[in-house]
Design a protein around this motif. Structure first.
Motif, PDB file in Angstrom:
ATOM      1  N   TYR A 158       0.825  -1.208   0.000  1.00 15.93           N
ATOM      2  CA  TYR A 158       0.000   0.000   0.000  1.00 15.93           C
ATOM      3  C   TYR A 158       0.862   1.263   0.000  1.00 15.93           C
ATOM      4  CZ  TYR A 158      -3.449   3.465   1.430  1.00 15.93           C
ATOM      5  OH  TYR A 158      -4.251   4.574   1.498  1.00 15.93           O
ATOM      6  N   VAL A 159       1.875   1.292   0.862  1.00 18.13           N
ATOM      7  CA  VAL A 159       2.755   2.466   0.948  1.00 18.13           C
ATOM      8  C   VAL A 159       3.485   2.674  -0.373  1.00 18.13           C
ATOM      9  CG1 VAL A 159       4.822   3.402   2.054  1.00 18.13           C
ATOM     10  CG2 VAL A 159       3.040   2.334   3.447  1.00 18.13           C
ATOM     11  N   ASN A 160       3.948   1.567  -0.985  1.00 20.97           N
ATOM     12  CA  ASN A 160       4.674   1.671  -2.252  1.00 20.97           C
ATOM     13  C   ASN A 160       3.784   2.212  -3.359  1.00 20.97           C
ATOM     14  OD1 ASN A 160       5.494   0.085  -5.012  1.00 20.97           O
ATOM     15  ND2 ASN A 160       7.295   0.675  -3.830  1.00 20.97           N
ATOM     16  N   ILE A 161       2.538   1.748  -3.412  1.00  9.08           N
ATOM     17  CA  ILE A 161       1.613   2.211  -4.446  1.00  9.08           C
ATOM     18  C   ILE A 161       1.284   3.685  -4.246  1.00  9.08           C
ATOM     19  CG2 ILE A 161      -0.771   2.009  -5.269  1.00  9.08           C
ATOM     20  CD1 ILE A 161      -0.501  -0.996  -4.912  1.00  9.08           C
ATOM     21  N   GLN A 162       1.094   4.094  -2.991  1.00  5.85           N
ATOM     22  CA  GLN A 162       0.838   5.508  -2.718  1.00  5.85           C
ATOM     23  C   GLN A 162       2.019   6.361  -3.140  1.00  5.85           C
ATOM     24  OE1 GLN A 162      -2.157   6.847  -1.664  1.00  5.85           O
ATOM     25  NE2 GLN A 162      -2.764   4.744  -2.087  1.00  5.85           N
ATOM     26  N   SER A 163       3.229   5.843  -2.914  1.00  7.57           N
ATOM     27  CA  SER A 163       4.437   6.564  -3.326  1.00  7.57           C
ATOM     28  C   SER A 163       4.498   6.688  -4.834  1.00  7.57           C
ATOM     29  CB  SER A 163       5.680   5.836  -2.807  1.00  7.57           C
ATOM     30  OG  SER A 163       6.861   6.446  -3.275  1.00  7.57           O
ATOM     31  N   GLN A 164       4.093   5.601  -5.536  1.00  6.71           N
ATOM     32  CA  GLN A 164       4.083   5.635  -6.995  1.00  6.71           C
ATOM     33  C   GLN A 164       3.072   6.657  -7.510  1.00  6.71           C
ATOM     34  OE1 GLN A 164       5.922   3.942  -9.393  1.00  6.71           O
ATOM     35  NE2 GLN A 164       7.236   3.385  -7.669  1.00  6.71           N
ATOM     36  N   LEU A 165       1.922   6.739  -6.838  1.00  3.39           N
ATOM     37  CA  LEU A 165       0.896   7.687  -7.271  1.00  3.39           C
ATOM     38  C   LEU A 165       1.373   9.129  -7.127  1.00  3.39           C
ATOM     39  CD1 LEU A 165      -2.323   6.064  -5.769  1.00  3.39           C
ATOM     40  CD2 LEU A 165      -1.659   6.153  -8.171  1.00  3.39           C
ATOM     41  N   ILE A 166       2.226   9.369  -6.128  1.00  8.16           N
ATOM     42  CA  ILE A 166       2.745  10.709  -5.910  1.00  8.16           C
ATOM     43  C   ILE A 166       3.691  11.109  -7.041  1.00  8.16           C
ATOM     44  CG2 ILE A 166       4.218  12.109  -4.394  1.00  8.16           C
ATOM     45  CD1 ILE A 166       3.081  10.475  -2.047  1.00  8.16           C
ATOM     46  N   SER A 167       4.451  10.151  -7.570  1.00 10.91           N
ATOM     47  CA  SER A 167       5.485  10.474  -8.557  1.00 10.91           C
ATOM     48  C   SER A 167       5.145  10.043  -9.977  1.00 10.91           C
ATOM     49  CB  SER A 167       6.815   9.828  -8.137  1.00 10.91           C
ATOM     50  OG  SER A 167       6.682   8.422  -8.071  1.00 10.91           O
ATOM     51  N   ILE A 168       3.990   9.430 -10.185  1.00  8.95           N
ATOM     52  CA  ILE A 168       3.629   8.909 -11.505  1.00  8.95           C
ATOM     53  C   ILE A 168       2.409   9.636 -12.052  1.00  8.95           C
ATOM     54  CG2 ILE A 168       2.832   6.877 -12.771  1.00  8.95           C
ATOM     55  CD1 ILE A 168       5.747   6.702 -11.981  1.00  8.95           C
ATOM     56  N   ASP A 169       2.479  10.013 -13.319  1.00 16.41           N
ATOM     57  CA  ASP A 169       1.331  10.610 -14.005  1.00 16.41           C
ATOM     58  C   ASP A 169       0.330   9.505 -14.330  1.00 16.41           C
ATOM     59  OD1 ASP A 169      -0.130  12.608 -15.601  1.00 16.41           O
ATOM     60  OD2 ASP A 169       0.502  11.352 -17.284  1.00 16.41           O
ATOM     61  N   PRO A 170      -0.907   9.581 -13.841  1.00 18.69           N
ATOM     62  CA  PRO A 170      -1.866   8.476 -14.012  1.00 18.69           C
ATOM     63  C   PRO A 170      -2.277   8.208 -15.451  1.00 18.69           C
ATOM     64  CG  PRO A 170      -2.945  10.407 -13.065  1.00 18.69           C
ATOM     65  CD  PRO A 170      -1.478  10.695 -13.074  1.00 18.69           C
ATOM     66  N   LEU A 171      -2.293   9.232 -16.313  1.00 16.79           N
ATOM     67  CA  LEU A 171      -2.749   9.040 -17.689  1.00 16.79           C
ATOM     68  C   LEU A 171      -1.713   8.316 -18.538  1.00 16.79           C
ATOM     69  CD1 LEU A 171      -4.829   9.566 -19.947  1.00 16.79           C
ATOM     70  CD2 LEU A 171      -3.684  11.758 -20.349  1.00 16.79           C
TER      71      LEU A 171
END
Length: 380
Positions: free
Chosen positions: A214-227
């Protein structure tokens, strides 16, 4: 005093899983991957609850209750391992996991083991009751552990392999995280089976694993453009801040700023959905050209992209620019309109440069490229 402590630990793990489950379910972007993650966390919560009951009713006067609790533990643990496998494969091998045959073959060990669990009530293959009416492992207990290990080990191996391949360099941090997450539960299973028998090591280890996921995915969402799935502007700044201090002595660091020509017209004439498709086409072209070379790719703005590349000289930079344009032309042949890019690039000055100046120079080169193309079109 040991068993009450174990129960308290399991209740604490259960609370963590419930909190994570609520967070995931209430997320704004609740997509299929989020649903699979929710399944993992949900099974971990149930596993902790069952393990808690197993300790509470260990010396129960009703041995059959202990048998049912352990069978429920087996089923939940198996479904948890399979849920992790589905989630990891959908992230690590997206195109492969879309194939129905692969999904069907992957479910065979699950179905076989579920059948063995049901049969064990009569045959004792995986578990049963001894002469004293106490729960005991059956002769084929290893099948349950082997199948769970398989569902954990396969994604872990794929992630570890990808983390050392240049082609997947932009996703290296994610792949390393998946490989570590896969190994940790395996270690916990081995510990509980052979060294810490009678302790809730597996349940506690799995809770820690889902928390890491969960923490890793949240970190990815912070640094990754979702589109586009690319790094975002914030991550570009962090990357440059680190990279400028670690440039190889025999290489030069180039920053490419890329812009889609007449993107506003595309949105107005063909709709924003088509505009999103265009952004994904450009992102795909950049990944195709730069990803396997280990270059850093980011979405810098609405229709702006950035590439950071260590190259030998300006001739390599020019070659990379031409290759990006060539692949983009090929990938956009099906569109009803021409898709063109403007690209500006500049070299990092090791002696007296700064990141703002570095980006500013690349942006000026981008503007110059746009102007030169406008002048060419005006002349023709």
């Amino acid at each position: 005093m040991i068993e009450p402590l174990f129960v308290e630990l399991l209740v604490f793990c259960l609370i963590i899983c419930v909190i994570l489950l609520v967070k995931i379910k209430s997320g704004v972007d609740y997509n299929p991957n989020a649903a699979m993650l929710a399944s993992i966390v949900g099974h971990a919560a149930v596993l902790n609850l069952i393990d808690c009951f197993c300790f509470i009713f260990y010396e129960s006067d009703y041995p059959i209750l202990n048998l049912f609790l352990n069978s429920a533990y087996f089923v939940t643990g198996l479904l948890l391992a399979y849920s992790w496998y589905r989630f990891a494969m959908s992230v690590l091998c997206k195109n492969l996991w879309k194939k129905k045959l692969v999904r069907s073959l992957s479910s065979i060990p699950l179905l076989v083991t579920l059948g063995l669990i049901v049969c064990s009530f009569w045959t004792g293959w995986l578990f049963g009751l001894d002469e004293d009416g106490q729960y005991c492992r059956g002769p084929y207990f290893f099948v349950q552990m082997a199948v769970c290990g398989f569902y954990l080990f396969v994604p872990c191996t794929i992630a570890l392999t990808k983390s050392f391949m240049k082609r997947y360099y932009p996703d290296r941090s994610l792949n390393m995280a998946f490989s570590i997450i896969g190994v940790f539960p395996l270690i916990m299973i081995i510990l509980q089976m052979y060294l810490l028998v009678g302790t809730p090591t597996i349940s506690i280890g799995l809770t820690i694993s889902v928390l890491i996921i969960y923490v890793n995915i949240q970190s990815q969402l912070i640094s990754i453009d979702p589109l586009t799935g690319l790094n975002n502007r914030h991550h570009l700044g962090r990357f440059l801040d680190t990279k400028i201090h670690n440039i190889r002595k025999d290489r030069k660091l180039f920053l490419f700023m890329i812009d889609i020509d007449k993107f506003k017209d595309i949105n107005e004439n063909f709709g924003r959905l088509q505009g999103d498709i265009v952004l994904q086409i450009v992102a795909s072209a950049l990944k195709s050209v730069c990803g396997h070379l280990g270059h850093f790719i980011a979405r810098y703005g609405a229709d702006d992209f950035a590439v950071v590349a260590e190259l030998d000289d300006f001739s390599d930079a020019l070659y990379l620019r031409r290759n990006i344009l060539m692949i983009l032309t090929k990938n956009s042949e099906h569109l009803k309109f021409p898709l063109r890019l403007s690209i500006g690039y500049t070299l990092w000055n090791r002696s007296n440069d700064s990141i703002p100046n570095y980006i500013s120079r690349a942006e000026k080169q981008l503007v110059a490229d746009k102007r030169s193309k406008s002048m060419e079109r005006a002349v023709t």
